[in-house]
Enzyme design. Sequence first.
Site, PDB file in Angstrom:
ATOM      1  N   THR A  73       0.791  -1.201  -0.012  1.00  0.00           N
ATOM      2  CA  THR A  73       0.063  -0.315  -0.346  1.00  0.00           C
ATOM      3  C   THR A  73       0.438   1.188   0.011  1.00  0.00           C
ATOM      4  OG1 THR A  73      -0.521  -0.546   2.494  1.00  0.00           O
ATOM      5  CG2 THR A  73      -1.656  -1.080   0.887  1.00  0.00           C
ATOM      6  N   LYS A  78       4.145  -7.260   3.554  1.00  0.00           N
ATOM      7  CA  LYS A  78       3.806  -6.001   3.811  1.00  0.00           C
ATOM      8  C   LYS A  78       3.563  -4.960   5.023  1.00  0.00           C
ATOM      9  CE  LYS A  78       0.955  -3.848   3.201  1.00  0.00           C
ATOM     10  NZ  LYS A  78      -0.262  -2.330   3.714  1.00  0.00           N
ATOM     11  N   THR A 117       1.477  -9.238  12.355  1.00  0.00           N
ATOM     12  CA  THR A 117       2.575  -8.504  11.118  1.00  0.00           C
ATOM     13  C   THR A 117       1.123  -7.270  10.604  1.00  0.00           C
ATOM     14  OG1 THR A 117       3.807  -7.157  10.235  1.00  0.00           O
ATOM     15  CG2 THR A 117       3.083  -9.563   9.544  1.00  0.00           C
ATOM     16  N   GLU A 145       6.751   5.101   7.385  1.00  0.00           N
ATOM     17  CA  GLU A 145       5.882   6.038   6.630  1.00  0.00           C
ATOM     18  C   GLU A 145       7.105   6.653   7.224  1.00  0.00           C
ATOM     19  OE1 GLU A 145       1.703   4.916   5.694  1.00  0.00           O
ATOM     20  OE2 GLU A 145       1.723   6.027   7.057  1.00  0.00           O
ATOM     21  N   THR A 187      -7.739  10.844   1.001  1.00  0.00           N
ATOM     22  CA  THR A 187      -8.123  11.959   0.155  1.00  0.00           C
ATOM     23  C   THR A 187      -6.829  12.115  -1.053  1.00  0.00           C
ATOM     24  OG1 THR A 187      -6.500  13.780   1.232  1.00  0.00           O
ATOM     25  CG2 THR A 187      -8.963  13.545   1.962  1.00  0.00           C
TER      26      THR A 187
END
Length: 407
Positions: free
Chosen positions: A159, A185, A196, A279, A407
């Site tokens: 993702t 992932k 996970t 991230e 968004t």
Amino acid sequence: MGSNVSITTTEGGVTAPQGFRSSALHAGIKTKTGALDLAIIAADGPASAAALFTTNLAQAAPVLTSREHLERSGGIARAIVVNSGCANACTGDQGMADAAQMAAEVGSALGCRPEHVLVASTGVIGVNLKMGALVPGIRQAAQSLARGRGGDAARAIMTTDPFPKECAVTVRTPAGWFIVGGIAKGSGMIEPMMATMLGFLTTDAAVPPDLLAVALREAAADTFNAITVDGECSTNDSLFALASGASGVAIDGESYSALLQGLLAVSRELALAIVRGGEGATKLIAVNVHDARTREEARQVARTIANSPLVKTAVHGADPNWGRIVAAAGRSGINFDLRKATVHVGGVLLFEHGLPHDDAAPQAAEHLKGSEVSIDVRLGTGGGQAATIWTCDLTAEYIRINGEYRT
């Protein structure tokens, strides 16, 4: 057997072990043209299966479905079907029906019962799957299963991941050799707590389902369950393991350690890749806690430090702020003696006997400028247990990614 075991890396990821094939394609769940969003990992015959799932009480339809299938099958599976781009979480009865249909479609294509198919999904929560696109995709993917396509499967489950994660090792024992492979992932919403984000492990060793479950749980404790990106436990966290037995090497109590070593090697590589690819992350941080009464207490202190936004932002800014580390350890709920505790950053002593060593701060700051950071805390309570939790720094990019996720 442990001293007679050797482990070497090999190519092939999740289909490196004998008896497994995979496929991946763009079914249309992700809006980006051509982006892989569907994968199937299949055993050539019935395989032993085990899993760990999220401890979040808001569990997604694929988690509930896979739990039920493992119970009904007694730990036997033929395949895993997984989509990205949509989590199929908080989707009510329709979500359960869609997860069941995913399993049924794979089962029909492979000639096995639906309960022999495990299901996983990842992506946006609260959105229904596009079954009109997914069903034809599953049928097509089931017809194109092959060896050597594990890399495509690793990309199909991504993702916000900045890169795919796959690994495989060959385990050589006096009884012969077998392979353990896997893909995973995860980038944000990571603090698994018994799973996970998504992880799929395969081996061609012959392992009874109950023993595979024990090994999976033990391997996850110091790998997938020892990482955190942001302290968030997802609705979809799932870790699956399948054992085909195609190598002919049988695992029992005597050879259990060889299987565990193989699972640990692959799981650790995948788990650390998740943190490295967190991230917005720029640094991998190892938080090591010593002098705890139990390993679980050491983990709790390490996890508290690793999840501290103040610690994570200080690391990002290369600020050797030992006070934030001490404060996090002190609020962890575990016995902590400030007068005897120590804090090292990159091996540099910054705090001891309740007092700072600020003269060493510049040396510690240099360590924090690197891409891999170590923080060591001794609780000063005389316990002999230790544990490590891996995390990453907290950056402005993390905020941007999650501020714009829907968004």
